[in-house]
Design an enzyme around this catalytic site. Structure first.
Site, short mmCIF file in Angstrom:
data_model
loop_
_atom_site.label_atom_id
_atom_site.label_comp_id
_atom_site.label_asym_id
_atom_site.label_seq_id
_atom_site.Cartn_x
_atom_site.Cartn_y
_atom_site.Cartn_z
N GLU A 107 0.83 -1.20 0.00
CA GLU A 107 0.00 0.00 0.00
C GLU A 107 0.87 1.25 0.00
OE1 GLU A 107 -3.46 1.93 2.95
OE2 GLU A 107 -2.23 0.23 3.61
N LYS B 114 -9.23 3.01 -1.80
CA LYS B 114 -9.51 2.36 -0.52
C LYS B 114 -10.92 2.74 -0.06
CE LYS B 114 -7.09 1.51 3.88
NZ LYS B 114 -5.85 1.80 4.62
N CYS C 276 -5.64 -2.73 2.19
CA CYS C 276 -5.43 -2.90 3.63
C CYS C 276 -6.71 -3.09 4.44
CB CYS C 276 -4.60 -1.74 4.16
SG CYS C 276 -3.85 -2.10 5.77
N VAL D 271 -12.21 -63.31 7.27
CA VAL D 271 -10.85 -62.81 7.54
C VAL D 271 -9.87 -63.56 6.66
CG1 VAL D 271 -9.10 -62.42 9.30
CG2 VAL D 271 -11.51 -62.29 9.91
N SER D 272 -9.22 -62.85 5.76
CA SER D 272 -8.33 -63.49 4.79
C SER D 272 -6.86 -63.42 5.18
CB SER D 272 -8.50 -62.83 3.43
OG SER D 272 -8.00 -61.50 3.46
N ASP E 92 -7.59 -55.45 3.88
CA ASP E 92 -8.95 -54.96 4.06
C ASP E 92 -9.69 -55.69 5.17
OD1 ASP E 92 -8.47 -53.23 2.00
OD2 ASP E 92 -9.51 -54.42 0.49
N ASN F 77 -14.42 -66.31 -9.41
CA ASN F 77 -15.64 -65.81 -8.78
C ASN F 77 -16.45 -66.89 -8.08
OD1 ASN F 77 -15.10 -63.20 -9.44
ND2 ASN F 77 -16.48 -63.10 -11.19
N CYS G 260 -13.85 -56.29 -7.47
CA CYS G 260 -14.66 -56.99 -6.49
C CYS G 260 -15.69 -57.83 -7.25
CB CYS G 260 -15.35 -56.03 -5.53
SG CYS G 260 -16.33 -54.74 -6.33
N THR G 261 -16.14 -58.88 -6.62
CA THR G 261 -17.09 -59.80 -7.26
C THR G 261 -18.51 -59.34 -6.99
OG1 THR G 261 -15.53 -61.62 -7.05
CG2 THR G 261 -17.83 -62.19 -7.42
N PHE G 262 -19.25 -59.11 -8.07
CA PHE G 262 -20.59 -58.54 -7.97
C PHE G 262 -21.59 -59.53 -7.37
CE2 PHE G 262 -24.75 -57.46 -9.91
CZ PHE G 262 -24.90 -56.18 -9.38
#
Length: 694
Positions: A54, A123, A179, A370-371, A375, A459, A494-496
Site C-alpha cells: 500500500e 480504498k 489494507c 478374515v483373509s 482390508d 468368482n 470386487c465380485t458382484f
C-alpha cells in the site's frame, strides 16, 4: 498461443508474486526503481501478477506530506516511469499510490500492464482509530463522483469493485482492495469473489505489533477459504518511518484455506514471494459448492454492475515447471502428527458407523470373513473396537477364515493369529469342496483338474465365501461386515452380487487402499490390542496384495498380484482422488502425477514406505495406468457401485456411494476421457515396461 505440456500454464495453474521492496519515505523516484527491480525478477520467474504494498510509491508514513504538491508531482512522475517500463516487463503490476482526482486524494491500488493502466481501486474503509488517522489525508472510495480518472494521460476505470479478467487464462480474474478493506465484516473482496474473482489482492501497509502477524495470517487464509479463492497480501516493510511505528513486511499467498507461501518478516533485503495457484481447483470447488451459487443469486443486482476489465496476461511461451508440492498420497498426510490424527479420526468414524447400525437393528453379533489381507484386517479391527464401544464381548464377532484354491500359508496363518490376538470367536471353513462342486455343476474344466484359471474359477470362490457369510449371519442373528475398500470399488476389483461386493454394512467402502495400510499401522503403533496383535498386524502389512484365487506352486506365496492387473494402488489412488475430488481432465491428472511421481527425491514420503519401495513412474507408465483406471472407473464397473450396501463416508476426498458423492450411469462410455488423454498427453516411451512394473 501454444503452451508446452510441461508448463504449469497448460494445466490450470498460474504463478503469482508478492513483493516487499526496500523504500524511502516520500521518495517516489527511489521507490519506483526498487519496485521495478523486483518486478523484473518476478517476470523472470514466470509470474503473471506481482503485488506491491500500500502506498509503496510514496510510502505509507508520509503523513501530512501527502498534501504537498511536490510529493504528488513526484508520484505522478514515478507512475509515468512505471507505466513506460511495464512494456518491457512481462508481469501485471499492482502498486499502491496516492492519486489526486476530483479535488480529493485517494489511497489507490493501481494495476499496470504493457504500458497500459488497467484501472485504479481506491480504498473503501479508512481507519481512524488508535495509531491510524487516514481520514486526515484521504477520501474514501464512496466519496468519488466518477467511475473514471486520468493516470499518465490515460482515462482508466476507477472504483473499489473492478474485476480484471484474463482473456488468455481460464479462471484468472483478480480484484484489488487496500489494507483495511480486508479487515471489515463485509469486505469488497467478498462481493468480488461472488462476481467471479478467483484471485483477491490486498495491498497493505499494516504496522506490526505483538500478535498481529498471526492475525493477518489467519485473516488471509480464512478469507481464501470463505471465498474459495486465492488471497495475496503484501505489507509495508523496511524503509517506512519508525517515528512511532514499526513494519515487518509480511507477504502472504493463500489458497482456499491453505498458506502456500510466506516471506521473511523484518528482512533488510527486498522480498519476492512466489506461489503457483491452482485455478482449476478453485473453479471445481465453486462449481460443486451449490451454496456459493446461492449466495451469488442473493446479491446478483450488485454483482451484475461490477465493471470488468479484460487483460491479456504475459504468459511465458517456454515451459514453466510447477513449483508446488503435489502430494503423492493425497489420502495420507505426510506429516506424522497429522497422519496420526487422520488415522484416529477415520477409525472413530468407522466404529461410530458400525456401532450405530448395530444399535438401530438391535443386533449384537457380527459375521466377518478374515483373509489375512489388508482390508479384512482393518474391518476386523473396527468390529472388535465396535464391541468394546457397545460394551459387548469381542466373542460376539464371529470371524471366519475360508481358505480356497489359492490361499497361501502365510495369510492363513496370519488370519488365525489375528483372530486369536483380538479375542474374537474364530473358525475356519474350507470352501474348496463347495467351490469344486459348483465348478463341477458348471462343467468347468478345473473341476476335473484342468488348470483353467478364468474369471469363473475365481468368482466361484468369492461367491462361495460371501454366500457362507450371509447364511452364517442368518444362523447366528448377525450382520455381515463388508471389507472391500474405496480403491477396489473404483477399479471394479470386487465380485458382484453374492461376492465381496455385498454385505449388510461396509466399514471400508470410502477408505482407499493407501490409507488402509496406515490405519493398520496406527492400530499397531498405538498398541490398540497389545503386543501380540501388533506383531501380526505388522506381518500383514508386509504381505503382497492379492485376491489369492489362483494357486501357486509355492503355497507360501500368493499366485497372483492385484496390482499387476489393475495397476499400482498408490498411483491409481492418486488418479481417483483428482478425478473424484476435482473432476480434473485426464491430461491434467497425468501432468500432476508426473510431477508427483517421476522424481523420488521430490517431496516427502510417509514413514511406512521404506526407501527401497519408493517407486517412481514416468509419463509413459502414468498414461498407461491412467487409461486403465478410466476404462474401469467410468465404463466397466459403475454397475457395481450403483448397488452398494450402506457404509460411512470418512473423508472429504469423497466416497462412491450412489446415495451420496457419486451418482453415475452404469452404461456410460469412457471414450471422451480416453480421447482427451490420448490427444493431450505426449507419447513418451519410458525406460520401464508399465505392465511389468505393476
Amino acid at each position: 498461443m501454444s503452451v508446452p505440456f510441461e508448463s504449469l500454464y497448460r494445466h490450470g495453474f498460474a504463478r503469482v508474486a508478492v513483493a516487499v521492496p526496500r523504500m524511502r519515505v516520500a521518495d517516489p523516484a527511489y521507490n519506483v526503481e526498487q519496485t521495478l527491480e523486483l518486478a523484473r525478477r518476478a517476470a523472470t520467474e514466470g509470474a503473471v501478477l506481482t503485488v506491491f504494498p500500500e502506498l509503496g510509491l510514496s510510502s505509507y508514513t508520509a503523513d501530512d506530506l501527502f498534501h504537498q504538491d511536490a510529493l504528488d508531482d513526484a508520484v505522478e512522475l514515478a507512475l509515468e516511469r512505471l507505466v513506460r517500463e511495464s512494456t518491457r516487463i512481462d508481469t501485471v503490476l499492482v502498486v499502491g499510490a496516492p492519486v489526486r482526482s476530483q479535488g480529493r486524494l485517494f489511497n489507490c491500488a493501481i494495476a499496470v500492464s504493457e504500458g497500459r493502466v488497467l484501472g485504479a481501486a481506491p480504498k473503501s474503509y479508512l481507519p481512524n482509530y488508535r495509531e491510524f488517522y487516514e481520514k486526515r489525508q484521504f477520501a474514501a472510495a464512496r466519496e468519488s463522483l466518477s467511475d473514471e480518472i486520468v493516470i499518465d494521460g490515460q482515462r482508466v476505470p476507477f472504483g473499489s469493485d473492478l474485476l480484471f479478467t484474463a482473456t488468455n487464462l481460464a479462471g484468472f480474474t483478480f480484484h484489488l482492495e487496500v489494507c483495511e478493506d480486508g479487515w471489515v465484516p463485509l469486505p469488497p473482496s467478498g462481493y468480488a469473489a461472488l462476481a467471479g474473482a478467483s484471485v483477491l489482492v490486498n495491498v497493505s501497509a499494516s504496522n506490526i505489533v505483538i500478535g498481529k502477524a498471526d492475525y493477518r495470517r489467519a485473516l488471509c487464509t480464512s478469507h481464501s477459504a470463505r471465498y474459495l479463492a486465492a488471497y495475496l497480501y503484501s505489507a509495508a516493510g523496511h524503509g517506512e518511518s519508525t517515528t512511532d511505528l514499526a513494519w515487518d513486511g509480511q507477504a502472504l499467498i493463500c489458497e482456499n484455506g491453505d498458506l502456500l507461501a510466506e516471506g521473511e518478516r523484518f528482512a533488510d533485503d527486498p522480498q519476492l514471494v512466489l506461489a503457483d495457484l491452482d485455478l482449476q481447483r478453485l473453479a471445481a470447488d465453486r462449481l460443486r459448492t451449490t451454496s456459493f451459487a446461492d449466495n451469488v443469486h442473493d446479491h446478483r443486482e450488485r454483482l451484475s454492475t461490477m465493471p470488468r476489465i479484460e487483460v491479456g496476461l504475459p504468459i511465458p511461451t517456454a515451459a514453466v515447471p510447477l513449483h508446488r508440492e503435489i502430494p503423492r498420497f493425497p489420502y495420507v498426510p505426510s506429516d506424522p502428527a497429522a497422519l496420526n490424527e487422520r488415522c484416529a479420526e477415520v477409525h472413530h468414524i468407522q466404529v461410530e458407523g458400525l456401532s450405530t447400525r448395530m444399535r438401530a437393528t438391535g443386533i449384537e453379533r457380527l459375521v466377518i470373513g478374515v483373509s489375512g489381507g489388508l482390508d479384512s484386517t482393518q474391518a476386523l479391527i473396527v468390529a472388535a473396537k465396535t464391541m468394546d464401544k457397545l460394551g459387548l464381548p469381542r466373542a460376539n464377532v464371529l470371524a471366519y477364515t475360508m481358505p480356497g484354491f489359492g490361499t497361501s500359508t502365510r495369510t492363513r496363518t496370519d488370519a488365525h493369529r489375528l483372530m486369536d490376538a483380538l479375542g474374537v470367536t474364530a473358525a475356519e471353513i474350507d470352501i474348496k469342496p463347495s467351490a469344486t462342486q459348483m465348478l463341477r455343476d458348471l462343467k468347468h474344466p478345473a473341476a476335473e483338474g484342468i488348470p483353467q484359471y478364468d474369471v469363473t474359477y475365481e468368482n466361484v470362490q468369492a461367491g462361495e465365501r460371501t454366500s457362507h457369510l450371509f447364511r452364517l449371519a442368518n444362523q447366528h442373528g448377525a450382520l455381515v461386515v463388508g471389507t472391500g475398500d474405496l480403491s477396489e470399488l473404483a477399479l471394479g476389483w470386487c465380485t458382484f452380487g453374492v461376492g465381496d461386493h455385498m454385505a449388510h454394512y461396509g466399514v471400508n467402502a470410502s477408505v482407499p487402499k493407501t490409507l488402509i495400510k496406515y490405519l493398520i499401522a496406527w492400530a499397531a503403533d498405538t498398541d490398540q490390542f497389545g503386543p501380540e496383535a501388533g506383531a501380526v498386524l505388522k506381518s500383514i502389512l508386509r504381505t503382497e496384495i492379492s485376491p489369492e484365487l489362483v494357486p501357486n506352486s509355492d503355497d507360501s506365496k500368493p499366485g497372483q498380484s492385484s496390482e499387476a492387473t489393475v495397476g499400482p494402488y498408490e498411483l491409481q489412488d492418486f488418479h481417483l482422488y483428482h478425478l473424484l475430488r476435482f473432476g480434473d481432465r485426464p491430461s491434467r491428472i497425468a501432468y500432476l502425477a508426473q510431477h508427483a511421481w517421476s522424481d523420488a527425491a521430490r517431496g516427502s514420503w510417509p514413514d511406512l514406505i521404506p526407501a527401497d519401495q519408493r517407486h517412481t513412474y514416468d509419463l509413459s507408465e502414468i498414461k498407461h495406468w491412467l487409461a486403465e483406471f478410466l476404462r474401469r472407473f467410468i465404463q466397466t464397473s459403475q454397475f457395481k457401485r450403483s448397488t452398494l450396501p450402506n457404509a460411512p463416508k470418512v473423508g472429504s476426498g469423497g466416497s462412491l456411494s450412489p446415495r451420496g458423492d457419486w451418482r453415475a450411469p452404469s452404461d456410460a462410455s469412457a471414450a471422451a476421457w480416453l480421447d482427451e488423454l490420448d490427444r493431450n498427453v505426449p507419447d513418451v516411451r519410458g525406460s520401464k515396461d508399465p505392465v511389468a512394473q505393476g
